[in-house]
Design an enzyme around this catalytic site. Sequence first.
Site, PDB file in Angstrom:
ATOM      1  N   SER A 163      -9.608   1.422   3.262  1.00 47.14           N
ATOM      2  CA  SER A 163      -8.932   2.171   2.280  1.00 47.14           C
ATOM      3  C   SER A 163      -7.937   1.242   1.655  1.00 47.14           C
ATOM      4  O   SER A 163      -7.314   1.929   0.680  1.00 47.14           O
ATOM      5  CB  SER A 163      -8.267   3.387   3.075  1.00 47.14           C
ATOM      6  OG  SER A 163      -7.187   2.768   3.956  1.00 47.14           O
ATOM      7  N   LYS A 175       0.824  -1.182   0.208  1.00 50.38           N
ATOM      8  CA  LYS A 175       0.040  -0.125  -0.044  1.00 50.38           C
ATOM      9  C   LYS A 175       0.851   1.212  -0.040  1.00 50.38           C
ATOM     10  O   LYS A 175       2.001   1.212   0.684  1.00 50.38           O
ATOM     11  CB  LYS A 175      -0.852   0.026   1.346  1.00 50.38           C
ATOM     12  CG  LYS A 175      -1.963   0.970   1.367  1.00 50.38           C
ATOM     13  CD  LYS A 175      -2.841   0.661   2.707  1.00 50.38           C
ATOM     14  CE  LYS A 175      -3.900   1.822   2.717  1.00 50.38           C
ATOM     15  NZ  LYS A 175      -4.849   1.531   3.869  1.00 50.38           N
ATOM     16  N   SER A 178      -9.819  -1.141   7.449  1.00 51.04           N
ATOM     17  CA  SER A 178      -9.181  -0.928   6.020  1.00 51.04           C
ATOM     18  C   SER A 178      -8.322  -2.281   5.161  1.00 51.04           C
ATOM     19  O   SER A 178      -8.343  -1.966   4.048  1.00 51.04           O
ATOM     20  CB  SER A 178      -8.109   0.206   6.098  1.00 51.04           C
ATOM     21  OG  SER A 178      -8.678   1.252   6.236  1.00 51.04           O
TER      22      SER A 178
END
Lengths: 187, 516
Positions: free
Chosen positions: B160, B79, B184
């Site tokens: 996310s 990420k 997330s």
Amino acid sequence: MLRWCYPCVRPFREIFVTHKQFTGKAAKRLFCSKDQQRSDTALAQELERRRTKIDFTEIKYPTKVPETPISCINLDKSPDYTPSQIVDSQTLQLLERLSLVDLDSKEALRALEDSIEFAEKVVKIHTGCVRPMYTVLENHPLKTRPDKVTDGNIKEDILKNASVTEEDYFVAPPGNIPLETKEKKFD
Amino acid sequence: MNRTFSGGIRQLGASFASGAASPTQITEHALQAAKVASHLNAFIRLTPEVALSSSNESSFRYQRRGQRSPLEGVPIAVKDNYCTKDIPTTCASKMLEKFVPTYNATVVDRLIHAGAVLLGKTNMDEFSMGSGSVESFFGPVKNVWSKDFENDNWRITGGSSGGSAVAVASGICFAAIGSDTGGSVRIPASYCGVVGLKPTYGLISRHGLIPLANSMDCPGVLANNVDDCVSVLNAISGPDDCDSTTIKEPYPKVELPFLDQINVEGIRVGIPEQCSCEGLMPEVRDTWVKIADILEDNGAQVRRVSMPNILNSIYVYSVLNQCEVASNMARYDGVEYGHRASTAASTEELYAKSRSEGFNIVVKTRILAGNYFLLKRNYDNYYIRAMKVRRMIFNDFKQVFEKDGIDVLLTPTTLTDAPLYREFVTKSNRDQCALNDLFTTPANLAGIPAVSIPIRLSSNCLPISLQLMGNTLQENLLLRVAKWIESRVDFQGVAPPEDLRRMMEIMISAAEKKTS
């Protein structure tokens, strides 16, 4: 490495080629080259069989999941909803000064007021004499390390990401001038 | 042309070792697949040079039988909120668009040390503030399970860590690293049909992970199956001198027995009754009921438990998140790093301008709301009170795990399957998060491990997942049960996205024929 070949309902095991090599069209997907393409009906049947492999409506034991919903989180709002929490213009100016970000639209103000209203739920919970929990590691002692320098000579690294530098210094415009905030009107 | 595999990381390693495939081949292929799937917007940046050079090194080590770990040569995506040395790290924000870290996050360092190949940096909500991966400066991430990718008719990935979930779900890479502050990792895993693990708080170092809310931030793993999750977890977990909040006690690596040696007899499974709430999609509820039933049928003791404070988590989380955000975001002033406004007459004006230009509206509103809760007159009423309710939630978990003797809790991961983008964006960010995070935030507030596992497809042909939560540092038990359920439902064998689209076309055309 797309795991599944599009035409053949099987994981890739063999050599495969790109869409372009397979169909002559622009590369969009990856295909096996060895497996034969199945007929559409066979494919649909196979997938339906897999999808319904477990019967999710049949159970053996009385379920422990409550039959009727126990809790209700109601977030549906009527179109003409307005938050009941009002942030007055003085508070807003204070927040902008503290936050050093601007609130530039009526929608943003509504979002802020909505956030505060949402938090009101916490205020209404009876907590009695419970102690606040700052961290879940409260029973783990923090480890300290010897007070020794472990790095250094990384001046270049430190300055590398600054947009403006001068003679190994970060550069900022004159300080000690408070930010001017103006009263907002969003109508 | 390459050879490739339907199996997991272990089989891939075996093929590398036997010479049936090489890390270079697989990496080249993964990079190609990422380009093919570029319409999903899963990556902010691919790192082909780094990937190819490290895969070459891996290939070389395999030839000399000197492989470092089971992850040697395995392509993994990270990420874009983990610092990567000399590779831009943006947090999907204009603020950090040009930020190039000078060091690696511990997680990244450990992956590299284990021989994994860094494929690229994945897309996310700006500064992880969102639950749909729709708030990125680089555009929203699209779910690979969507039937239609045009005109806002596609499905969201959840967030996310949406980019990481899609990178795995679309088969581009074998595993991806995400971060989980309020769900997330688990929410996108649930919507994209992959396994998503948020381990115990403090098990994995946060050093180099750009913080959202420090008291809850937790690195997490997304993978195709539980075994792969464990391989990655073992490579990155453990104490770190650079992060004082890592748990310092030695922690044994997670080792799962082979499937035939796992049974769930005697495992005590708790069903938190409060999780049966309005808005829960009937199919999700059926899935929850059925899996509890399968567990019971195989000798597990399934019990209903009451956790009166568990659904207050979203309110507590909302306050704590915004307070910690207000503090964390104070570091972005445009002077040392990050976006800097071009003209400003004073330092404060420079700060204010840079921040106004660099942050999106969600970030700004959270900073303002956080500072509101932290005002002297509000501090006790909001911030301190939220932390008190946090302890009440923590105590609920303590009660079920320690007094009621529950081993794992079983809940849905999300209320529904993946929402349509155009419907999702009609809600405010605040409401999006509250709906998506409902079942996931409790584990973050209590710091306990939780895993989302895909179970079946809904009538919309989208993944439905369930969540298992265990007591602190009980990853072993938690993942054992997860692996057992995984083998029972065989989700990976149910219907892959690539076929799905085909099937939908056939079904639609059949329906059209009927009506005409």
